[in-house]
Write an enzyme that holds these catalytic residues in place. Structure first.
Site, PDB file in Angstrom:
ATOM      1  N   GLU A  40       0.847  -1.198   0.000  1.00  0.00           N
ATOM      2  CA  GLU A  40       0.000   0.000   0.000  1.00  0.00           C
ATOM      3  C   GLU A  40       0.880   1.245   0.000  1.00  0.00           C
ATOM      4  O   GLU A  40       1.924   1.284   0.632  1.00  0.00           O
ATOM      5  CB  GLU A  40      -0.877  -0.015   1.256  1.00  0.00           C
ATOM      6  N   LYS A 106      -9.649   2.723  -2.222  1.00  0.00           N
ATOM      7  CA  LYS A 106      -9.867   2.127  -0.898  1.00  0.00           C
ATOM      8  C   LYS A 106     -11.213   2.560  -0.323  1.00  0.00           C
ATOM      9  O   LYS A 106     -11.488   3.747  -0.168  1.00  0.00           O
ATOM     10  CB  LYS A 106      -8.731   2.546   0.031  1.00  0.00           C
ATOM     11  N   CYS A 140      -5.449  -2.896   2.764  1.00  0.00           N
ATOM     12  CA  CYS A 140      -5.173  -2.795   4.191  1.00  0.00           C
ATOM     13  C   CYS A 140      -6.422  -2.896   5.081  1.00  0.00           C
ATOM     14  O   CYS A 140      -6.912  -3.986   5.334  1.00  0.00           O
ATOM     15  CB  CYS A 140      -4.390  -1.508   4.462  1.00  0.00           C
TER      16      CYS A 140
END
Length: 253
Positions: A40, A106, A140
């Site tokens: 990431e 995300k 994540c």
């Protein structure tokens, strides 16, 4: 599918240095791979200062990714900070050898660090079709939210790119196994190592888990490039034998 996982340190808010570091890592890959997975925010570390590192989809890092994918004749994926229409995104890009790009923003922004205050959340799940595999890439904190990642598309592989800190490594290990088992798929987690400018320590634990919760690649805490070869036929045979996905709930999110 042969995949290389790059677990590395990252220089704080220094895209040029990080791209050079990653290029050095990629240059050491002598065997053929179908896909390279980066962490990431691989150009910057997990920064809440997007204005310092943001690029466009026509920027230098995207150009480098396209060139690398073409030269290595493989796909490459990871997330970086993108500015678009006045908003900042923690955006995963999946770059095909042809130069085609698919992207995922995300969805679950890490409010504990204030990510939700400076970045714009994504709204759409992405399923990529590549080399006969259906891949669902996530980022994540998404790992903690099983409803969004639920395998309603019959995908084969989950990929999580991360900057996941040392104190919560146990959760990382547990949740990657949980996502693999509940979705009857391979789960790949690629995390960084080292310490960032906020004094958060990262110990990697990049790993690959199969559809029954077994390690294809066990976690490691050192800077490394890890190689795995995923077998789709074995996974499909296990799904057919157990039929667990046939009993999944139907829902819309």
């Amino acid at each position: 599918m042969k995949i290389a996982l790059i677990q590395t340190e990252l220089s704080w808010e220094n895209p040029n240095e990080n791209v050079a570091l990653l290029q050095d890592n990629i240059n050491t890959i002598s065997q053929y791979v179908d896909l390279i997975v980066l962490p990431e925010m691989f150009t910057s570390g997990f920064t809440m200062n997007p204005q310092n590192v943001a690029e466009s989809m026509d920027g230098a890092t995207i150009s480098w990714l396209k060139k690398t994918a073409k030269n290595k004749n493989c796909a490459i994926t990871g997330s970086l900070v993108i500015e678009e229409n006045g908003n900042y995104y923690n955006r995963l890009v999946f770059v095909f050898p042809s130069g085609e790009i698919q992207s995922y923003d995300k969805r679950h922004l890490f409010s504990l660090a204030g990510e939700d205050k400076v970045y714009t959340s994504g709204t759409k799940k992405l399923i990529i079709e590549y080399k006969g595999f259906k891949i669902c890439p996530l980022i994540c904190y998404d790992l903690r939210f099983p409803v969004f990642s639920r395998n309603i598309e019959d995908y084969d592989v989950l990929i999580y790119v991360a900057n996941w800190p040392k104190p919560r490594t146990n959760a990382w290990d547990i949740l990657l196994k949980a996502r693999a088992v509940e979705n009857m798929c391979y789960a790949i987690g690629v995390n960084r190592v080292g310490t960032d400018n906020n004094n958060h320590e990262y110990i990697g634990h990049s790993q690959v888990v199969d559809y029954l919760g077994n390690y294809v690649q066990e976690p490691t805490e050192k800077e490394a490039i890890l190689f795995v070869d995923l077998n789709k036929n074995e996974m499909l045979e296990t799904r057919k034998k157990l039929n667990f996905l046939n009993d999944r709930d139907n829902f819309k999110l």
